[in-house]
Structures are given as C-alpha cells and as structure tokens.
Motif scaffolding. Sequence first.
Motif, PDB file in Angstrom:
ATOM      1  N   ASP A  20      12.103 -15.327 -13.702  1.00 36.78           N
ATOM      2  CA  ASP A  20      12.745 -16.418 -14.761  1.00 36.78           C
ATOM      3  C   ASP A  20      11.409 -17.307 -14.869  1.00 36.78           C
ATOM      4  OD1 ASP A  20      13.989 -18.326 -15.989  1.00 36.78           O
ATOM      5  OD2 ASP A  20      15.429 -18.662 -14.234  1.00 36.78           O
ATOM      6  N   GLY A  21      10.458 -17.066 -15.820  1.00 34.37           N
ATOM      7  CA  GLY A  21       9.549 -18.016 -15.982  1.00 34.37           C
ATOM      8  C   GLY A  21       8.179 -17.841 -14.888  1.00 34.37           C
ATOM      9  N   GLN A  22       7.374 -18.689 -14.976  1.00 36.99           N
ATOM     10  CA  GLN A  22       6.098 -18.714 -14.140  1.00 36.99           C
ATOM     11  C   GLN A  22       6.332 -18.869 -12.536  1.00 36.99           C
ATOM     12  OE1 GLN A  22       2.575 -18.391 -15.057  1.00 36.99           O
ATOM     13  NE2 GLN A  22       3.642 -17.967 -17.102  1.00 36.99           N
ATOM     14  N   ASP A  23       7.325 -19.423 -12.208  1.00 39.61           N
ATOM     15  CA  ASP A  23       7.669 -19.648 -10.733  1.00 39.61           C
ATOM     16  C   ASP A  23       8.619 -19.051 -10.119  1.00 39.61           C
ATOM     17  OD1 ASP A  23       5.581 -21.414 -10.387  1.00 39.61           O
ATOM     18  OD2 ASP A  23       6.556 -23.052 -11.294  1.00 39.61           O
ATOM     19  N   ARG A  24       9.520 -18.088 -10.663  1.00 45.06           N
ATOM     20  CA  ARG A  24      10.456 -17.474 -10.067  1.00 45.06           C
ATOM     21  C   ARG A  24      10.324 -15.937 -10.516  1.00 45.06           C
ATOM     22  NH1 ARG A  24      16.174 -20.574 -11.051  1.00 45.06           N
ATOM     23  NH2 ARG A  24      15.766 -22.244  -9.353  1.00 45.06           N
ATOM     24  N   GLN A  25      10.112 -15.175  -9.395  1.00 43.78           N
ATOM     25  CA  GLN A  25       9.751 -13.829  -9.622  1.00 43.78           C
ATOM     26  C   GLN A  25      10.601 -13.189  -8.436  1.00 43.78           C
ATOM     27  OE1 GLN A  25       6.335 -14.863  -9.735  1.00 43.78           O
ATOM     28  NE2 GLN A  25       7.096 -15.821 -11.849  1.00 43.78           N
ATOM     29  N   LYS A  26      10.966 -11.977  -8.539  1.00 42.50           N
ATOM     30  CA  LYS A  26      11.314 -11.240  -7.464  1.00 42.50           C
ATOM     31  C   LYS A  26      11.118  -9.691  -7.496  1.00 42.50           C
ATOM     32  CE  LYS A  26      15.322  -9.952  -4.452  1.00 42.50           C
ATOM     33  NZ  LYS A  26      16.804 -10.354  -3.974  1.00 42.50           N
ATOM     34  N   LEU A  27      10.580  -8.850  -6.536  1.00 46.77           N
ATOM     35  CA  LEU A  27      10.286  -7.379  -6.691  1.00 46.77           C
ATOM     36  C   LEU A  27      10.629  -6.809  -5.287  1.00 46.77           C
ATOM     37  CD1 LEU A  27       8.589  -4.817  -7.400  1.00 46.77           C
ATOM     38  CD2 LEU A  27       6.581  -5.836  -5.790  1.00 46.77           C
ATOM     39  N   SER A  28      11.703  -5.702  -5.500  1.00 49.10           N
ATOM     40  CA  SER A  28      12.294  -4.999  -4.309  1.00 49.10           C
ATOM     41  C   SER A  28      11.783  -3.742  -4.310  1.00 49.10           C
ATOM     42  CB  SER A  28      13.672  -5.335  -4.161  1.00 49.10           C
ATOM     43  OG  SER A  28      14.092  -6.622  -4.135  1.00 49.10           O
ATOM     44  N   THR A  82       0.867  -1.283  -0.027  1.00 44.07           N
ATOM     45  CA  THR A  82      -0.126   0.020  -0.126  1.00 44.07           C
ATOM     46  C   THR A  82       0.912   1.278  -0.119  1.00 44.07           C
ATOM     47  OG1 THR A  82      -0.168  -0.058   2.203  1.00 44.07           O
ATOM     48  CG2 THR A  82      -1.892  -1.093   1.215  1.00 44.07           C
ATOM     49  N   GLU A  83       2.439   1.415   0.076  1.00 42.80           N
ATOM     50  CA  GLU A  83       3.091   2.483   0.403  1.00 42.80           C
ATOM     51  C   GLU A  83       3.319   2.894  -1.146  1.00 42.80           C
ATOM     52  OE1 GLU A  83       6.688   1.652   2.397  1.00 42.80           O
ATOM     53  OE2 GLU A  83       5.801   0.899   4.142  1.00 42.80           O
ATOM     54  N   LEU A  84       2.647   2.146  -2.013  1.00 44.35           N
ATOM     55  CA  LEU A  84       3.031   2.605  -3.553  1.00 44.35           C
ATOM     56  C   LEU A  84       1.863   3.409  -4.032  1.00 44.35           C
ATOM     57  CD1 LEU A  84       3.921  -0.685  -5.328  1.00 44.35           C
ATOM     58  CD2 LEU A  84       5.660   0.917  -4.548  1.00 44.35           C
ATOM     59  N   ALA A  85       0.924   3.589  -2.959  1.00 44.25           N
ATOM     60  CA  ALA A  85      -0.312   4.430  -3.317  1.00 44.25           C
ATOM     61  C   ALA A  85      -0.178   5.791  -3.308  1.00 44.25           C
ATOM     62  CB  ALA A  85      -1.416   4.276  -1.992  1.00 44.25           C
ATOM     63  N   SER A  86       1.149   6.402  -3.115  1.00 43.08           N
ATOM     64  CA  SER A  86       1.536   7.921  -3.363  1.00 43.08           C
ATOM     65  C   SER A  86       2.901   7.896  -3.573  1.00 43.08           C
ATOM     66  CB  SER A  86       1.031   8.645  -2.269  1.00 43.08           C
ATOM     67  OG  SER A  86       1.476   8.450  -0.939  1.00 43.08           O
ATOM     68  N   GLY A  87       3.558   9.104  -4.256  1.00 49.04           N
ATOM     69  CA  GLY A  87       4.797   9.408  -4.270  1.00 49.04           C
ATOM     70  C   GLY A  87       5.621   8.565  -5.351  1.00 49.04           C
ATOM     71  N   THR A  88       6.945   8.635  -5.141  1.00 46.46           N
ATOM     72  CA  THR A  88       7.753   8.021  -6.302  1.00 46.46           C
ATOM     73  C   THR A  88       8.358   7.027  -5.616  1.00 46.46           C
ATOM     74  OG1 THR A  88       7.841  10.166  -7.252  1.00 46.46           O
ATOM     75  CG2 THR A  88       9.877   8.544  -7.885  1.00 46.46           C
ATOM     76  N   HIS A  89       8.672   5.864  -6.314  1.00 44.33           N
ATOM     77  CA  HIS A  89       9.424   4.704  -5.814  1.00 44.33           C
ATOM     78  C   HIS A  89      10.131   3.893  -6.764  1.00 44.33           C
ATOM     79  CE1 HIS A  89       6.812   4.806  -2.203  1.00 44.33           C
ATOM     80  NE2 HIS A  89       5.853   4.978  -2.901  1.00 44.33           N
ATOM     81  N   THR A  90      11.328   3.346  -6.446  1.00 50.54           N
ATOM     82  CA  THR A  90      12.146   2.751  -7.364  1.00 50.54           C
ATOM     83  C   THR A  90      12.176   1.387  -6.976  1.00 50.54           C
ATOM     84  OG1 THR A  90      13.611   4.738  -7.521  1.00 50.54           O
ATOM     85  CG2 THR A  90      14.575   2.608  -8.055  1.00 50.54           C
ATOM     86  N   LEU A  91      11.906   0.526  -7.811  1.00 50.40           N
ATOM     87  CA  LEU A  91      11.883  -1.051  -7.833  1.00 50.40           C
ATOM     88  C   LEU A  91      12.744  -1.725  -8.632  1.00 50.40           C
ATOM     89  CD1 LEU A  91       7.823  -1.283  -8.500  1.00 50.40           C
ATOM     90  CD2 LEU A  91       8.993  -0.554  -6.299  1.00 50.40           C
ATOM     91  N   ARG A  92      13.256  -2.778  -8.081  1.00 57.45           N
ATOM     92  CA  ARG A  92      13.993  -3.762  -8.800  1.00 57.45           C
ATOM     93  C   ARG A  92      13.165  -5.077  -9.123  1.00 57.45           C
ATOM     94  NH1 ARG A  92      18.959  -3.240  -6.219  1.00 57.45           N
ATOM     95  NH2 ARG A  92      18.253  -4.951  -4.624  1.00 57.45           N
ATOM     96  N   VAL A  93      13.156  -5.293 -10.311  1.00 61.69           N
ATOM     97  CA  VAL A  93      12.367  -6.531 -10.564  1.00 61.69           C
ATOM     98  C   VAL A  93      13.389  -7.532 -11.410  1.00 61.69           C
ATOM     99  CG1 VAL A  93      10.298  -5.372 -10.891  1.00 61.69           C
ATOM    100  CG2 VAL A  93      11.740  -5.666 -12.803  1.00 61.69           C
ATOM    101  N   ALA A  94      12.860  -8.970 -11.157  1.00 61.47           N
ATOM    102  CA  ALA A  94      13.528  -9.936 -12.054  1.00 61.47           C
ATOM    103  C   ALA A  94      12.559 -11.087 -12.105  1.00 61.47           C
ATOM    104  CB  ALA A  94      14.742 -10.407 -10.949  1.00 61.47           C
TER     105      ALA A  94
END
Length: 399
Positions: free
Chosen positions: A121-129, A107-119
């Motif tokens: 590898d197929g359907q079963d491997r994801q990462k969001l920072s 919910t912190e993404l509800a306002s302002g500016t944010h930097t995300l790192r994403v990765a």
Amino acid sequence: MAPYESEDSQSAVRRKVTRYAVPVAVVGVAAATIGLVPALADSGDPDLPKITAQELIEKIAASDTEQLSGTVKIHTDLGLPSLGGAASGLTGGDKGSSSADPQAKLTELASGTHTLRVAADGQDRQKLSILDDASEYSLIHNGADVWAYDSASDEAYHAKDTRPAGDRAKKQGREVPVTPKELTDKIIEASGDTTSFTVDGTAQIAGRDAYRLQIKPKQSGSTVGAVTIAVDAKTGTPLKFTLTPASGGAAVVDAGFTKVDFGRPAASTFDFKPSKGTKVTEADEQAARDRQGHGARPDAGQADGVDGLNVIGKGWTSVAELKLPGDSGAAGLASGSAPGGMPADAQKFLDSLGDKVTGKFGSGTVYSTRLVNVLITEDGKVYAGAVTKDALVKAADAG
C-alpha cells in the motif's frame, strides 16, 4: 515482432524505470539472483491488441500500481544441492543473531520452491510472508518500523528508520528482489545496446491478460539465454519473471503471481505487535554486538570484508573483480583447504563446485552454477559474473 533497438528512446526509458544503479552481473546482483524459479503454467493465450516492444517497456515504466496483494510462487533451479545448514556459513550468518533477521532468513529462497504472500500500500507499507507447511515467516514494513517474525522460533526482529517518509527505501529491510516487478526493474535498468527486446505473444497469468516481453543478450559468453516478463495488459505491472539459461533446460528463475488483487489491502494487514513471550531482537542492539565481536565495519561504499569493486566489460558479460583481505582464507578456498571459521558443510558445498583453472592471472578455482560463475584466485582475487567459465578466465587475464 521486431526487436526494440532505438538507442535514444531506449536510453530514456531505461532512465525512467531505473530503480537500482548496479550492473546485472556484479556480485550483489548475482547473489540476489541466486535468491530466486521453474516455469508457472499459463492458462491461455488471450487475443490482445498489437503492441511493440518499445510501447510495452514504456507501459511498464508508466505503471503506477502502488496497491496490491496476492500470492507469488518462486522457484530456483541453479543445479545446486540444497544449502541446508551451509546457507548461513556461505552468507556470513552469525550464530548469535536472531532467526528472524531478514538478512539470514531470505537466504532460504536460494533454492527450491517457495510460496510467498505479498501486500503493498504505497511506499511505506509492504508485507512479505514466506509460507511453510507448519510455520510462517513475515517481514512487515509499516511507516518507520520494520518488523520480521518467525513463527517457528517465536522470534521477532525490529528495525526503525527515523528518516522522513519520502526518503525511506521502498524495500526497506531487505535486499533480495522477490517479486516480478523488482526483478524486471533490475534487468531493464541494466540493459543497453547489448540487448534485444521483442514481444513474444501473450499469456494469462493469475487470471489476468498479459503480454510477454522477451529480453535476450546480443553478446556471446553470457550464461543467460533469455528473460521473459509477463506484463499485465491493463496496468503494466509485471506478473511473472522467467530467466532461462543459455545451456537450455528448466528455468533458473521463475517468479510469478498465482493470485493477484489490485485493490488496497486492509490497514490491519501491516499491523504487528509481538506476543508476550516472543523474543525480540532490536537491529541497532544486534549491530552493536556484531561490531564488538567482529571489529569496526568497512567504510561506506565497500562491500563487507572486500576491497573496492571493479567491473570488467559491459552488459551481459560484465564481470565483477574484487580483492579479498589477506585473512579471508581466499587462498585456502582456491587450494581446497578450509579457511579458519568456515563450517565443514559449507566447505563441502564449495568443494563440490570447484574446478581448477589456470591462465595469465595465475591459478585458481571456479565455482559454477547454471547461471553465475565465480573464480577465486590463489592470490585472493575474486571474479564473478553471469558468464561462462571461459569468459570468466578471459576477464581475469584482462584484469
């Protein structure tokens, strides 16, 4: 170029790219949209072969990108004050829950500016920072495990999915769409004969040549002015998503890659093991505590604490109608008195948005943003959509 208006072929393409069976204006999508950016600067307009809107939509549908990594810049400008401590109050956060719980943290993404790192590898491997100045929050999906870690509090949240790999949701562990691809899927799936598609030139995003697909409502009464999607010319992957309001001004939502690599991320990217001393909350244990504290959860198919959902209208002017339970304090919201249990800062936030209205439906209060308007009537009904206040009142009268 001319709008893509072939209904039969457009319908086939929409079915192909469908990821979510929810109209864009219903409450769930409206809430998700609030979780999302000002326009990112383009670095040039490359000279690319001509393409029609139909061909570009088909290119998005045919994209088979499953491996990528990169940095996404996301900014929300709904014209709201910072949610601060009110965010958990407005979204149902529980003081006893883990600070690493994705439902609360995103919910912190509800306002302002944010930097995300994403990765991915197929359907079963994801990462969001989510990257902050002095801390980092990461959500990692690796096979049957979903881990979330908040470095600021040194807390972790763990959920397990024992279903077969093919049955696991791609965005397991979170509901908020945060990448250009996820946002694009929602918009195209919800589009119909109420929508105009055009190719609006080219752009360069994160060093990649891209076409610009512009999507506009044909209906009056929507608060959406246009959605512009930058589509990678080579892979068909959406690289940037920008939503501008009908009222003009800065973009409400703008999410785009600033760096992107379509190579396969290292397997270690998706590894996580909590350190000694890290507080770990198991999702099933927290759910059991929640049930003990708040009673049984609603039946499947119902939103938490609300009666069945009804959608009035279609397309961009769809309005979601639902009935809150008698003990929810809906009448208190409409009359300006705080319902029991609502934090004072949350009530102050709501009061700052309130606008009294009347109609055939009776009376109530409209809470407005630059994109989503919500009407709460004194008899406990809620009407919400990406529509103007007048259109919302009209829908309530019809309902």
